[in-house]
Design a protein around this motif. Sequence first.
Motif, PDB file in Angstrom:
ATOM      1  N   ASN A   1       0.833  -1.191   0.000  1.00 22.93           N
ATOM      2  CA  ASN A   1       0.000   0.000   0.000  1.00 22.93           C
ATOM      3  C   ASN A   1       0.867   1.240   0.000  1.00 22.93           C
ATOM      4  N   SER A   2       0.370   2.242  -0.701  1.00 21.58           N
ATOM      5  CA  SER A   2       1.085   3.512  -0.714  1.00 21.58           C
ATOM      6  C   SER A   2       0.390   4.505   0.208  1.00 21.58           C
ATOM      7  N   LEU A   3       1.051   5.592   0.476  1.00 15.84           N
ATOM      8  CA  LEU A   3       0.480   6.649   1.305  1.00 15.84           C
ATOM      9  C   LEU A   3      -0.837   7.145   0.714  1.00 15.84           C
ATOM     10  N   TRP A   4      -0.918   7.231  -0.613  1.00 17.39           N
ATOM     11  CA  TRP A   4      -2.126   7.739  -1.279  1.00 17.39           C
ATOM     12  C   TRP A   4      -3.337   6.861  -1.040  1.00 17.39           C
ATOM     13  N   ASP A   5      -3.143   5.594  -0.769  1.00 13.75           N
ATOM     14  CA  ASP A   5      -4.276   4.692  -0.533  1.00 13.75           C
ATOM     15  C   ASP A   5      -5.112   5.145   0.650  1.00 13.75           C
ATOM     16  N   ASN A   6      -4.523   5.846   1.593  1.00 11.43           N
ATOM     17  CA  ASN A   6      -5.237   6.311   2.776  1.00 11.43           C
ATOM     18  C   ASN A   6      -5.718   7.757   2.655  1.00 11.43           C
ATOM     19  N   VAL A   7      -5.199   8.495   1.695  1.00 17.26           N
ATOM     20  CA  VAL A   7      -5.523   9.910   1.551  1.00 17.26           C
ATOM     21  C   VAL A   7      -6.551  10.125   0.444  1.00 17.26           C
ATOM     22  N   TYR A   8      -6.356   9.484  -0.666  1.00 22.57           N
ATOM     23  CA  TYR A   8      -7.178   9.673  -1.855  1.00 22.57           C
ATOM     24  C   TYR A   8      -7.868   8.356  -2.169  1.00 22.57           C
ATOM     25  N   ILE A   9      -9.171   8.323  -2.018  1.00 24.09           N
ATOM     26  CA  ILE A   9      -9.928   7.105  -2.321  1.00 24.09           C
ATOM     27  C   ILE A   9     -10.581   7.299  -3.674  1.00 24.09           C
ATOM     28  N   ILE A  10     -10.028   6.628  -4.661  1.00 22.53           N
ATOM     29  CA  ILE A  10     -10.400   6.873  -6.047  1.00 22.53           C
ATOM     30  C   ILE A  10     -11.873   6.592  -6.320  1.00 22.53           C
ATOM     31  N   GLU A  11     -12.438   5.586  -5.690  1.00 25.12           N
ATOM     32  CA  GLU A  11     -13.848   5.267  -5.903  1.00 25.12           C
ATOM     33  C   GLU A  11     -14.760   6.406  -5.431  1.00 25.12           C
ATOM     34  N   LYS A  12     -14.415   7.018  -4.316  1.00 29.41           N
ATOM     35  CA  LYS A  12     -15.200   8.146  -3.812  1.00 29.41           C
ATOM     36  C   LYS A  12     -15.069   9.354  -4.738  1.00 29.41           C
ATOM     37  N   GLU A  13     -13.879   9.601  -5.224  1.00 34.53           N
ATOM     38  CA  GLU A  13     -13.658  10.712  -6.146  1.00 34.53           C
ATOM     39  C   GLU A  13     -14.392  10.475  -7.467  1.00 34.53           C
ATOM     40  N   PHE A  14     -14.364   9.266  -7.948  1.00 36.07           N
ATOM     41  CA  PHE A  14     -15.057   8.887  -9.180  1.00 36.07           C
ATOM     42  C   PHE A  14     -16.559   9.145  -9.036  1.00 36.07           C
ATOM     43  N   GLU A  15     -17.109   8.750  -7.925  1.00 39.68           N
ATOM     44  CA  GLU A  15     -18.528   8.962  -7.657  1.00 39.68           C
ATOM     45  C   GLU A  15     -18.837  10.451  -7.482  1.00 39.68           C
ATOM     46  N   ARG A  16     -18.005  11.154  -6.755  1.00 40.15           N
ATOM     47  CA  ARG A  16     -18.216  12.586  -6.523  1.00 40.15           C
ATOM     48  C   ARG A  16     -18.246  13.371  -7.821  1.00 40.15           C
ATOM     49  N   GLN A  17     -17.384  13.004  -8.742  1.00 40.38           N
ATOM     50  CA  GLN A  17     -17.298  13.734  -9.999  1.00 40.38           C
ATOM     51  C   GLN A  17     -18.303  13.251 -11.053  1.00 40.38           C
ATOM     52  N   LYS A  18     -19.087  12.226 -10.732  1.00 44.07           N
ATOM     53  CA  LYS A  18     -20.122  11.715 -11.648  1.00 44.07           C
ATOM     54  C   LYS A  18     -19.529  11.321 -13.001  1.00 44.07           C
ATOM     55  N   LEU A  19     -18.551  10.454 -12.960  1.00 50.01           N
ATOM     56  CA  LEU A  19     -17.802  10.091 -14.157  1.00 50.01           C
ATOM     57  C   LEU A  19     -18.280   8.806 -14.831  1.00 50.01           C
ATOM     58  N   ASN A  20     -19.350   8.227 -14.381  1.00 52.00           N
ATOM     59  CA  ASN A  20     -19.755   6.886 -14.787  1.00 52.00           C
ATOM     60  C   ASN A  20     -19.822   6.626 -16.290  1.00 52.00           C
ATOM     61  N   HIS A  21     -20.199   7.601 -17.091  1.00 52.17           N
ATOM     62  CA  HIS A  21     -20.391   7.318 -18.510  1.00 52.17           C
ATOM     63  C   HIS A  21     -19.272   7.832 -19.398  1.00 52.17           C
ATOM     64  N   THR A  22     -18.306   8.484 -18.823  1.00 50.58           N
ATOM     65  CA  THR A  22     -17.232   9.080 -19.596  1.00 50.58           C
ATOM     66  C   THR A  22     -15.880   8.436 -19.308  1.00 50.58           C
ATOM     67  N   PHE A  23     -15.694   8.023 -18.069  1.00 50.69           N
ATOM     68  CA  PHE A  23     -14.418   7.468 -17.631  1.00 50.69           C
ATOM     69  C   PHE A  23     -14.642   6.161 -16.880  1.00 50.69           C
ATOM     70  N   LYS A  24     -13.552   5.467 -16.613  1.00 54.07           N
ATOM     71  CA  LYS A  24     -13.606   4.228 -15.825  1.00 54.07           C
ATOM     72  C   LYS A  24     -12.397   4.185 -14.910  1.00 54.07           C
TER      73      LYS A  24
END
Length: 82
Positions: A1-24
Motif C-alpha cells: 500500500n502507498s500513502l495515497w491509498d489512505n488519503v485519496y480514495i479513487i472510488e469516492k472521487e469517481f462517484e463525486r465527480q459523476k464520471l460513470n459514462h465518460t471514464f472508468k
Amino acid sequence: NSLWDNVYIIEKEFERQKLNHTFKISETINKDYNLVPSYPEKLIVPENIKIEEIIEASNFRTKNRFPVLCYYNDNNKTFMLR
C-alpha cells in the motif's frame, strides 16, 4: 500500500465527480506499480480506450507516463488529463 491509498480514495472521487459514462477506474493497468511506478495502482482513464492501447502508447512517453484524469467539471463537461 502507498500513502495515497489512505488519503485519496479513487472510488469516492469517481462517484463525486459523476464520471460513470465518460471514464472508468482501471485497477489493472498499473497493478503493482509495474507500468508507471510514480502513478497509483488505480487510475481514472477514458471509458472508450482499451487498456492495451494505453500500454502501447505509454511506450513512447517519458517513464511510460500517460494521461490520466486529474479534474472534471460536471457543469460544462470539461476535463483535464495530465
